[in-house]
Scaffold this motif. Structure first.
Motif, PDB file in Angstrom:
ATOM      1  N   VAL A   1       0.758  -1.324   0.134  1.00 25.79           N
ATOM      2  CA  VAL A   1      -0.037   0.026  -0.048  1.00 25.79           C
ATOM      3  C   VAL A   1       0.974   1.395  -0.032  1.00 25.79           C
ATOM      4  CG1 VAL A   1      -1.637   1.308   1.222  1.00 25.79           C
ATOM      5  CG2 VAL A   1      -2.171  -0.972   1.114  1.00 25.79           C
ATOM      6  N   GLN A   2       1.788   1.163   0.984  1.00 22.51           N
ATOM      7  CA  GLN A   2       3.035   2.322   0.890  1.00 22.51           C
ATOM      8  C   GLN A   2       3.429   2.801  -0.521  1.00 22.51           C
ATOM      9  OE1 GLN A   2       3.200   4.769   3.337  1.00 22.51           O
ATOM     10  NE2 GLN A   2       4.281   5.712   1.820  1.00 22.51           N
ATOM     11  N   GLU A   3       3.883   1.507  -1.010  1.00 23.59           N
ATOM     12  CA  GLU A   3       4.212   1.842  -2.356  1.00 23.59           C
ATOM     13  C   GLU A   3       3.822   2.360  -3.493  1.00 23.59           C
ATOM     14  OE1 GLU A   3       7.788   0.607  -5.100  1.00 23.59           O
ATOM     15  OE2 GLU A   3       7.409   1.319  -2.974  1.00 23.59           O
TER      16      GLU A   3
ATOM     17  N   PRO B   1       9.856   8.094  -6.903  1.00 25.03           N
ATOM     18  CA  PRO B   1      10.206   6.623  -7.293  1.00 25.03           C
ATOM     19  C   PRO B   1       9.880   5.417  -6.330  1.00 25.03           C
ATOM     20  CG  PRO B   1      11.979   8.215  -7.582  1.00 25.03           C
ATOM     21  CD  PRO B   1      10.767   8.823  -6.759  1.00 25.03           C
ATOM     22  N   SER B   2       9.641   4.344  -6.964  1.00 28.55           N
ATOM     23  CA  SER B   2       9.389   2.967  -6.245  1.00 28.55           C
ATOM     24  C   SER B   2      10.679   2.797  -5.387  1.00 28.55           C
ATOM     25  CB  SER B   2       8.864   1.876  -7.013  1.00 28.55           C
ATOM     26  OG  SER B   2       9.764   1.449  -7.714  1.00 28.55           O
ATOM     27  N   VAL B   3      10.758   1.863  -4.654  1.00 28.34           N
ATOM     28  CA  VAL B   3      11.701   1.186  -3.838  1.00 28.34           C
ATOM     29  C   VAL B   3      12.477   0.377  -4.844  1.00 28.34           C
ATOM     30  CG1 VAL B   3      10.903   1.189  -1.519  1.00 28.34           C
ATOM     31  CG2 VAL B   3      10.441  -0.905  -3.274  1.00 28.34           C
ATOM     32  N   TYR B   4      11.993   0.098  -6.015  1.00 30.65           N
ATOM     33  CA  TYR B   4      12.597  -0.615  -7.132  1.00 30.65           C
ATOM     34  C   TYR B   4      13.425  -0.043  -7.851  1.00 30.65           C
ATOM     35  CZ  TYR B   4       9.948  -4.752  -5.264  1.00 30.65           C
ATOM     36  OH  TYR B   4       9.370  -5.765  -4.485  1.00 30.65           O
ATOM     37  N   ALA B   5      12.847   1.316  -8.116  1.00 27.82           N
ATOM     38  CA  ALA B   5      13.663   2.388  -8.978  1.00 27.82           C
ATOM     39  C   ALA B   5      15.216   2.174  -8.981  1.00 27.82           C
ATOM     40  CB  ALA B   5      13.069   3.534  -9.027  1.00 27.82           C
TER      41      ALA B   5
END
Length: 284
Positions: free
Chosen positions: A50-52, A61-65
């Motif tokens: 949800v936070q993403e 940016p997402s944590v995956y960026a």
């Protein structure tokens, strides 16, 4: 909210089904398969998932960026939607304007490779100082700040990351990417920013269906992206989506268009190419 009778054929446990329904309620995402895919990417951690999504909606940016090399982008010349509107001052209308637009398109399609090779050789021999002193993240933030100071804070959510990051996020999240290249002194830049991008219907549609990334072509980051997309006129926008496993330019828009026409163009592209995202979700 959709009811997952028999897991809607998704093969989920009771606990996973409950998390999908909670995630759908909290994020407002209607597509159950999208909710499932997001939760799976986060190992079924509801809070993190949800936070993403909240981060993405705020343009962060997402944590995956990653700043790693972005996925290659190809241009689908056969099915690509190309929209062109002459400048409102009349400089691009008539036979001369038509010839200029055709020549610009011909150059983009046929000579981009030759130009890229020439540019690479030039950099090798003489260097490109701008590429060494620029900060891509700062270029994007500076553009957003300048845009809001000059035009309005009312606009679709700009992605607050680099071109590489937004490409990686669009590919991972299976979303359309709308790229906006800004040129301060173009005839219709101000009109497009004040009239079209500030319209409530445009804001809602873009925020719902796209990652929206913009940059000024006078900056290092904007210049590099401009060299990739080769705009002939401004305002310039391009739509990129994952198609057959590759990030693909499926539409180019050059020149001013009013809010209604802009939404119509975006809708036509989304309707035609959304099948590619649905297929990609099924393949994951």
């Amino acid at each position: 909210m959709d009811y997952l009778g028999d897991n809607a054929g998704l093969g989920l446990t009771a606990e996973q089904t409950d998390k999908v329904l909670q995630f759908q309620d909290l994020t407002g995402i209607e597509d159950i398969s999208v909710c499932r895919d997001v939760l799976q990417r986060h190992q079924w951690n509801l809070e993190v998932a949800v936070q993403e999504q909240l981060n993405i909606r705020e343009g962060r940016p997402s944590v995956y960026a990653t700043e790693a090399r972005p996925p290659a982008v190809i241009s689908d010349h056969l099915t690509q939607h190309i929209f062109y509107t002459p400048p409102t001052d009349g400089s691009g209308s008539g036979l001369r304007g038509f010839i200029r637009s055709i020549f610009g398109l011909f150059w983009t399609v046929c000579y981009s490779t030759i130009f890229a090779i020439f540019r690479l050789g030039h950099r090798f021999l003489r260097g490109d100082n701008r590429g060494y002193i620029t900060n891509p993240m700062e270029d994007v933030r500076s553009f957003i700040k300048s845009y809001e100071e000059k035009y309005s804070t009312v606009h679709p959510v700009f992605y607050q990351g680099t071109y590489s990051q937004v490409l990686n996020d669009a590919k991972r999240e299976l979303k359309f990417l709308l790229i906006y290249l800004h040129k301060d002194d173009a005839v219709d830049t101000s009109l497009f920013c004040r009239d079209t991008l500030s319209h409530s219907d445009v804001i809602m549609y873009v925020n719902t269906h796209f990652f929206f990334w913009g940059c000024n072509v006078s900056s290092g980051e904007g210049s590099k992206v401009s060299q990739l997309y080769k705009p002939s006129h401004f305002p310039f926008l391009a739509i990129v989506v994952l198609k057959d496993g590759r990030m693909t330019i499926v539409s180019r828009m050059e020149g001013y268009c009013d809010p209604a026409l802009f939404i119509q163009r975006l809708t036509n592209v989304v309707r035609e190419f959304d099948v590619n995202l649905r297929q990609a979700r099924q393949d994951r």
